[in-house]
Write an enzyme that holds these catalytic residues in place. Structure first.
Site, PDB file in Angstrom:
ATOM      1  N   CYS A  40       1.279  -1.333  -0.151  1.00 32.42           N
ATOM      2  CA  CYS A  40       0.187  -0.185  -0.020  1.00 32.42           C
ATOM      3  C   CYS A  40       0.913   1.253   0.009  1.00 32.42           C
ATOM      4  CB  CYS A  40      -0.704  -0.154   1.117  1.00 32.42           C
ATOM      5  SG  CYS A  40      -2.238  -1.740   0.984  1.00 32.42           S
ATOM      6  N   GLN A  62      -5.524  -8.697   6.359  1.00 30.93           N
ATOM      7  CA  GLN A  62      -5.788  -7.733   6.659  1.00 30.93           C
ATOM      8  C   GLN A  62      -6.774  -6.903   7.263  1.00 30.93           C
ATOM      9  OE1 GLN A  62      -4.048  -4.454   4.154  1.00 30.93           O
ATOM     10  NE2 GLN A  62      -2.857  -5.797   3.448  1.00 30.93           N
ATOM     11  N   ARG A  91     -19.691   9.112   0.785  1.00 29.49           N
ATOM     12  CA  ARG A  91     -21.077   8.879   1.009  1.00 29.49           C
ATOM     13  C   ARG A  91     -21.917  10.121   2.341  1.00 29.49           C
ATOM     14  NH1 ARG A  91     -18.528   3.724   2.901  1.00 29.49           N
ATOM     15  NH2 ARG A  91     -19.226   2.246   1.379  1.00 29.49           N
ATOM     16  N   SER A  99     -24.750   9.311   5.363  1.00 31.70           N
ATOM     17  CA  SER A  99     -25.049   8.130   6.623  1.00 31.70           C
ATOM     18  C   SER A  99     -24.947   8.615   8.098  1.00 31.70           C
ATOM     19  CB  SER A  99     -23.261   8.039   6.373  1.00 31.70           C
ATOM     20  OG  SER A  99     -23.306   7.094   4.743  1.00 31.70           O
ATOM     21  N   SER A 157     -11.552   0.663   4.341  1.00 29.72           N
ATOM     22  CA  SER A 157     -11.264   1.192   3.500  1.00 29.72           C
ATOM     23  C   SER A 157     -11.441   0.619   1.817  1.00 29.72           C
ATOM     24  CB  SER A 157      -9.733   1.687   2.646  1.00 29.72           C
ATOM     25  OG  SER A 157      -9.085   0.191   2.752  1.00 29.72           O
ATOM     26  N   HIS A 178      -9.709   3.287  -1.300  1.00 29.23           N
ATOM     27  CA  HIS A 178      -7.376   3.619  -1.178  1.00 29.23           C
ATOM     28  C   HIS A 178      -7.217   2.737  -2.668  1.00 29.23           C
ATOM     29  CE1 HIS A 178      -4.523   1.884  -0.243  1.00 29.23           C
ATOM     30  NE2 HIS A 178      -4.727   0.851   1.217  1.00 29.23           N
ATOM     31  N   CYS A 233       0.143   2.518   6.472  1.00 26.64           N
ATOM     32  CA  CYS A 233       0.564   0.987   6.841  1.00 26.64           C
ATOM     33  C   CYS A 233       1.035   0.094   5.744  1.00 26.64           C
ATOM     34  CB  CYS A 233      -0.573  -0.022   7.749  1.00 26.64           C
ATOM     35  SG  CYS A 233      -2.164   0.588   7.138  1.00 26.64           S
TER      36      CYS A 233
END
Length: 389
Positions: free
Chosen positions: A91, A152, A207, A210, A244, A345, A375
């Site tokens: 990532c 993950q 969104r 929400s 994500s 992501h 991370c």
């Protein structure tokens, strides 16, 4: 020693990584080429001056394989004389590309570099590059970790359990991410960094409207009876809302020496002040942002109190909340325009996307120092400190 400065940073709006997503029909090469073209056009430099293009891509398979950054640079119209390479630190791939670019400039090996990243998760699914591999670990790794590592999602559950984070706290953090991203979109907070593409001019995953009530109705996303037996401490609090989003997008950052920027009459946005990369527990996997933050601050000779704004990748809500507990960070300075939970992501693009969002937010808010960390699979993390110029 030379300074490495950022003179331009752009990104595409982030699309939903699914067939209905606005960027699904855009080949990943063209998706990256769009940001590569935009960063040059906005800076006004001659692309023939670029010494290298370093692109981050995670799932290097199909159109994202075979050093696709080279094809993207050519697709963007860069001269054939401009080289390119592709890196994978999961990532953090394009944040690592920024580190490599800055290191090259500081050392004198480069004058001008583009660090970039892309991921078309809707077209090239995660894990596609592992298909047909019966054993990706080998003997030594398996002997060291005989029980095996975990996904993950399970790592995120373990972090939530270890730091005592409740479902309500995780949901509240996710809701806040969407609210901040919606406000930034409405107020033009992203306008300077976006390069619209394929009819998409805003991030597709936000969104609006929400509520905690709607988020509270979602079921745990990673419940697994076998994992529940192995890790009885897990409360199964992670949902699709607190993870994500799977996304498509690209970003590019133009880095050069301060001397070269002055020669070209360019005003830098920021200086790459300090950087660090660390390894941590590969089972928890997502906690390396904590030692990475400490390491980069130590290298910079700064304290967290000196940092005005932070961009930390919202891989999952507990990653950011555990990091904040350990570092004492003020969440009011963190991801002020929302994060990956709301924006998405696109794996290989996210490092350059966070950098792009951060340096523009630093100018919008007159911030001096900004910290970026994220991370990465395998228990890794990059951290970078930028200084506004």
């Amino acid at each position: 020693m030379k300074d490495a400065v950022i003179v331009e940073a752009v990104r595409t709006p982030i699309g939903k990584g699914k067939p209905s997503g606005a960027l699904h029909d855009v080949n990943a090469v063209d998706l990256l080429a769009h940001s590569l073209r935009a960063v040059v056009e906005r800076s006004g430099i001659d692309p023939a001056l670029i010494d290298d293009v370093i692109g981050g891509v995670v799932t290097q398979y199909g159109e994202q394989g075979a050093n696709m950054t080279r094809r993207a640079a050519l697709a963007a119209g860069y001269p054939e004389s401009v080289p390119a390479t592709t890196v994978d630190r999961q990532c953090g791939s394009s944040q690592q590309a920024i580190h490599f670019a800055a290191q090259g400039v500081i050392s004198g090996a480069y004058d001008i570099v583009v660090a970039a990243g892309v991921e078309s998760m809707g077209r090239i699914p995660m894990g596609a590059n592992l298909v047909g591999s019966d054993d990706i670990s080998g003997i030594g790794f398996t002997e060291r970790y005989p029980e095996g590592l975990v996904s993950q999602g399970i790592s995120a559950e373990l972090i939530a359990a270890k730091w005592g984070l409740t479902r309500g706290q995780l949901d509240e953090f996710a809701l806040c991410s969407h609210e901040k991203a919606a406000l930034a979109t409405k107020d033009g907070g992203f306008s300077r960094e976006l390069a619209p593409i394929n009819g998409l001019d805003t991030d597709e995953g936000i969104r609006v409207g929400s509520t905690l009530e709607t988020l509270g109705k979602l079921k745990p996303a990673y419940y697994d009876p076998a994992m529940s037996a192995r890790f009885p401490q897990i409360d199964w609090a992670i949902t699709a809302a607190t993870a994500s989003q799977v996304s498509d997008g690209s970003a590019a950052v133009l880095i050069m020496s301060g001397e070269r920027a002055r020669e070209l009459g360019l005003r830098p946005l920021a200086r790459v002040h300090s950087f660090a990369v660390v390894g941590d527990d590969p089972l928890l996997m997502l906690t390396a942002v904590i030692p990475a933050t400490r390491k980069v601050l130590r290298r910079a000779g700064l304290a967290l109190a000196d940092i005005d704004l932070v961009e930390i990748n919202e891989a999952f809500s507990p990653v950011v909340l555990a990091w904040a507990q350990e570092t004492g960070a003020d969440l009011n300075t963190v991801n002020v325009n929302g994060g990956a939970i709301a924006l998405g992501h696109p794996l290989g693009a996210s490092g350059a996307r966070l950098a792009t969002t951060l340096v523009h937010a630093m100018h919008n808010r007159d911030a001096r120092f900004g910290l970026q960390t994220m991370c990465e699979a395998g228990g890794l993390a990059n951290a970078t400190i930028y200084e506004r110029l």
